[in-house]
Design an enzyme around this catalytic site. Structure first.
Site, PDB file in Angstrom:
ATOM      1  N   ASN A  39      36.047  42.729  36.211  1.00  0.00           N
ATOM      2  CA  ASN A  39      35.801  42.350  34.806  1.00  0.00           C
ATOM      3  C   ASN A  39      34.396  41.779  34.606  1.00  0.00           C
ATOM      4  OD1 ASN A  39      35.902  39.847  35.962  1.00  0.00           O
ATOM      5  ND2 ASN A  39      37.396  38.984  34.524  1.00  0.00           N
ATOM      6  N   ASP A  63      40.414  43.432  33.682  1.00  0.00           N
ATOM      7  CA  ASP A  63      40.737  42.081  34.124  1.00  0.00           C
ATOM      8  C   ASP A  63      42.108  42.125  34.805  1.00  0.00           C
ATOM      9  OD1 ASP A  63      41.636  39.353  34.213  1.00  0.00           O
ATOM     10  OD2 ASP A  63      40.061  38.883  32.767  1.00  0.00           O
ATOM     11  N   LEU A  80      40.206  41.292  45.897  1.00  0.00           N
ATOM     12  CA  LEU A  80      39.144  40.290  46.048  1.00  0.00           C
ATOM     13  C   LEU A  80      38.774  39.653  44.713  1.00  0.00           C
ATOM     14  CD1 LEU A  80      38.902  41.801  48.802  1.00  0.00           C
ATOM     15  CD2 LEU A  80      36.435  41.504  48.636  1.00  0.00           C
ATOM     16  N   ALA A 121      42.577  38.561  49.513  1.00  0.00           N
ATOM     17  CA  ALA A 121      41.476  37.696  49.944  1.00  0.00           C
ATOM     18  C   ALA A 121      41.873  36.269  49.632  1.00  0.00           C
ATOM     19  CB  ALA A 121      40.189  38.084  49.226  1.00  0.00           C
ATOM     20  N   TYR A 152      41.906  26.904  41.833  1.00  0.00           N
ATOM     21  CA  TYR A 152      41.592  27.901  42.861  1.00  0.00           C
ATOM     22  C   TYR A 152      42.516  27.724  44.065  1.00  0.00           C
ATOM     23  CZ  TYR A 152      38.445  30.473  46.116  1.00  0.00           C
ATOM     24  OH  TYR A 152      37.890  31.345  47.027  1.00  0.00           O
TER      25      TYR A 152
HETATM   26  P1  NAD Z   1      32.228  36.701  43.736  1.00  0.00           P
HETATM   27  O1  NAD Z   1      32.367  35.703  42.637  1.00  0.00           O
HETATM   28  O2  NAD Z   1      30.865  37.142  44.117  1.00  0.00           O
HETATM   29  O3  NAD Z   1      33.083  38.002  43.416  1.00  0.00           O
HETATM   30  C1  NAD Z   1      34.296  37.938  42.735  1.00  0.00           C
HETATM   31  C2  NAD Z   1      34.427  39.224  41.917  1.00  0.00           C
HETATM   32  O4  NAD Z   1      35.696  39.207  41.247  1.00  0.00           O
HETATM   33  C3  NAD Z   1      33.371  39.348  40.828  1.00  0.00           C
HETATM   34  O5  NAD Z   1      32.861  40.650  40.807  1.00  0.00           O
HETATM   35  C4  NAD Z   1      34.123  39.010  39.551  1.00  0.00           C
HETATM   36  O6  NAD Z   1      33.551  39.597  38.399  1.00  0.00           O
HETATM   37  C5  NAD Z   1      35.489  39.556  39.881  1.00  0.00           C
HETATM   38  N1  NAD Z   1      36.563  38.926  39.107  1.00  0.00           N
HETATM   39  C6  NAD Z   1      36.816  37.621  38.923  1.00  0.00           C
HETATM   40  N2  NAD Z   1      37.914  37.443  38.172  1.00  0.00           N
HETATM   41  C7  NAD Z   1      38.368  38.694  37.873  1.00  0.00           C
HETATM   42  C8  NAD Z   1      39.455  39.172  37.119  1.00  0.00           C
HETATM   43  N3  NAD Z   1      40.308  38.331  36.507  1.00  0.00           N
HETATM   44  N4  NAD Z   1      39.619  40.505  36.999  1.00  0.00           N
HETATM   45  C9  NAD Z   1      38.767  41.371  37.594  1.00  0.00           C
HETATM   46  N5  NAD Z   1      37.705  40.963  38.325  1.00  0.00           N
HETATM   47  C10 NAD Z   1      37.520  39.643  38.459  1.00  0.00           C
HETATM   48  O7  NAD Z   1      32.985  36.072  44.994  1.00  0.00           O
HETATM   49  P2  NAD Z   1      33.010  36.569  46.519  1.00  0.00           P
HETATM   50  O8  NAD Z   1      32.304  35.583  47.346  1.00  0.00           O
HETATM   51  O9  NAD Z   1      32.627  37.980  46.599  1.00  0.00           O
HETATM   52  O10 NAD Z   1      34.569  36.397  46.836  1.00  0.00           O
HETATM   53  C11 NAD Z   1      35.441  37.507  46.790  1.00  0.00           C
HETATM   54  C12 NAD Z   1      36.861  37.074  47.141  1.00  0.00           C
HETATM   55  O11 NAD Z   1      36.874  36.475  48.441  1.00  0.00           O
HETATM   56  C13 NAD Z   1      37.430  36.044  46.171  1.00  0.00           C
HETATM   57  O12 NAD Z   1      38.788  36.348  45.943  1.00  0.00           O
HETATM   58  C14 NAD Z   1      37.311  34.733  46.920  1.00  0.00           C
HETATM   59  O13 NAD Z   1      38.328  33.828  46.557  1.00  0.00           O
HETATM   60  C15 NAD Z   1      37.456  35.185  48.362  1.00  0.00           C
HETATM   61  N6  NAD Z   1      36.761  34.263  49.265  1.00  0.00           N
HETATM   62  C16 NAD Z   1      35.400  34.287  49.379  1.00  0.00           C
HETATM   63  C17 NAD Z   1      34.771  33.377  50.209  1.00  0.00           C
HETATM   64  C18 NAD Z   1      33.274  33.386  50.395  1.00  0.00           C
HETATM   65  O14 NAD Z   1      32.763  32.514  51.100  1.00  0.00           O
HETATM   66  N7  NAD Z   1      32.526  34.312  49.849  1.00  0.00           N
HETATM   67  C19 NAD Z   1      35.508  32.422  50.916  1.00  0.00           C
HETATM   68  C20 NAD Z   1      36.901  32.413  50.738  1.00  0.00           C
HETATM   69  C21 NAD Z   1      37.519  33.348  49.928  1.00  0.00           C
END
Ligand code: NAD
Ligand code: UDP
Length: 336
Positions: A39, A63, A80, A121, A152
């Site tokens: 989204n 979304d 993710l 994730a 979260y």
């Molecule tokens: P990010 O914010 O860069 O990416 C998240 C993506 O999800 C974005 O493209 C956003 O637009 C999309 N998104 C958010 N809500 C949405 C919704 N309701 N519908 C559709 N799309 C949606 O974050 P990231 O670092 O790439 O993390 C990705 C996943 O990994 C997440 O679920 C996060 O909880 C998990 N995670 C990441 C880390 C990290 O260190 N990067 C650590 C623990 C968990």
């Protein structure tokens, strides 16, 4: 969305985000038909620009709080979708919770309808501010369920419950990855997380903002290692559903991260100490025995190498957006 997405595919929700875009590139590179569902709340077109003309790649702006009533035929679904930076997931906490819970439910239902396996994730945040160190998967955590991070933390915990129940009832083959702090090229420069903040500040010649006294710890995993772990988990035997920690067990203080970034960016800047955010975990380090044993997975990229690549990446990004400010700073040219 076009016809090519209707074929057998791999769905990546959050595919325009930091981790999701790396995962999409990896899967397309392996010849998979990939449907990115996003989204664009925190995701960026720039992250997936290189994939947009590729016949193996489709983008579905959606979304995940809403059901996916599309004619998708996935064999695998990576969920993710969710803002990961504390500042960003706290900006609209109710939507974050809906993303975690309704999103998990909607993707599990898609998996049930189509027979696709579904990977969640999840996060080290399910351990909250841990009392047990390092954190193994059997630890049930210490989460403040009414704090600012709980949208979260509790959202991700509830998603794990949904995944476990769908798995138990054998409705879907599920996989749960508990991801620890991951960094690297492709992070958004304004997303507020520690590595992107420190690197962009250093490259702009600004003082690095350390919250608290910097003695709190994190264990930083380089993005390529993490993606390898996610793909290994997805392709593991049906009976291994996790939860499994994916992270680099090298624990580092925030102050040490700041010192390393400053050195690698060759920046002559100081540190400014600001108040710690509420419920900021004191210590975090994954026990990755389970991942080693079941997936044969272990992170390969050291912090020096990973941070160097990240500095190089942001150097390029900032060079494009504000050439004047960062010109003369090249990645790895330590001056301090
Ligand atoms: P990010 O914010 O860069 O990416 C998240 C993506 O999800 C974005 O493209 C956003 O637009 C999309 N998104 C958010 N809500 C949405 C919704 N309701 N519908 C559709 N799309 C949606 O974050 P990231 O670092 O790439 O993390 C990705 C996943 O990994 C997440 O679920 C996060 O909880 C998990 N995670 C990441 C880390 C990290 O260190 N990067 C650590 C623990 C968990
Ligand atoms: N942090 C910091 N300065 C910053 C950004 C973050 O000192 O500019 C600290 C933050 O307080 C936390 C750690 O770095 O202790 C990791 O923060 P991040 O937001 O990257 O991830 P998380 O708290 O979710 O682990």
């Amino acid at each position: 969305m076009d016809d090519k997405a209707m074929k057998e595919c791999v769905v990546v929700t959050g595919g325009a985000g930091f981790l999701g875009s790396h995962l999409c590139r990896r899967l397309v590179g392996e010849g998979h038909q990939v449907v990115c569902v996003d989204n664009f709340q925190t995701g960026r077109r720039a992250n997936i620009e290189s994939l947009l003309g590729n016949p193996l790649f489709s983008l579905l702006r959606h979304d995940v709080v809403n059901p996916l009533h599309y004619d998708l035929r996935p064999t695998q679904i990576y969920n993710l979708a969710c803002a990961a930076s504390p500042r960003l997931y706290q900006a609209d906490p109710v939507h974050t919770l809906r993303t975690c819970v309704y999103g998990a439910f909607n993707l599990l239902e898609l998996g049930r309808r189509t027979g696709a396996r579904v990977l969640q994730a999840s996060t080290s945040e399910v351990y909250g501010d841990p009392h047990v160190h390092p954190q193994s998967e059997s630890y049930r955590g210490n989460v403040n369920m009414v704090g600012v991070r709980s949208c979260y933390d509790e959202g991700k915990r509830c998603a794990e419950t949904l995944f476990s129940d769908y798995g138990r009832r054998k409705r879907v083959v599920v996989k749960i990855a508990r991801i620890f702090n991951t960094y690297g090229p492709g992070m958004a420069q304004d997303d507020g997380r520690v590595v992107s903040n420190f690197v962009t500040q250093a490259l702009k010649g600004q003082d690095l903002t350390i919250y608290g006294d910097g003695t709190q710890t994190r264990s930083l995993c380089y993005v390529d290692d993490l993606i390898e772990g996610l793909v290994s988990l997805m392709n593991s035997v049906d009976t291994f559903q996790g939860p499994v920690n994916l992270g680099n067990p090298t624990e580092t203080t925030v102050l040490d991260i700041a010192m390393q970034v400053r050195r690698l960016a060759g920046a002559r800047v100081s540190f400014v100490f600001e108040p710690r955010p509420a419920d900021d975990p004191e210590q975090r380090c994954p026990d990755i025995l389970l991942a080693r044993r079941h997936l044969g997975w272990t992170p390969r990229t050291g912090m020096e190498e990973g941070l160097r690549k990240t500095v190089e990446y942001f150097s390029g990004v900032l060079g494009q957006t504000s050439a004047g400010t960062v010109s003369g700073i090249s990645a790895g040219s330590a001056r301090a």
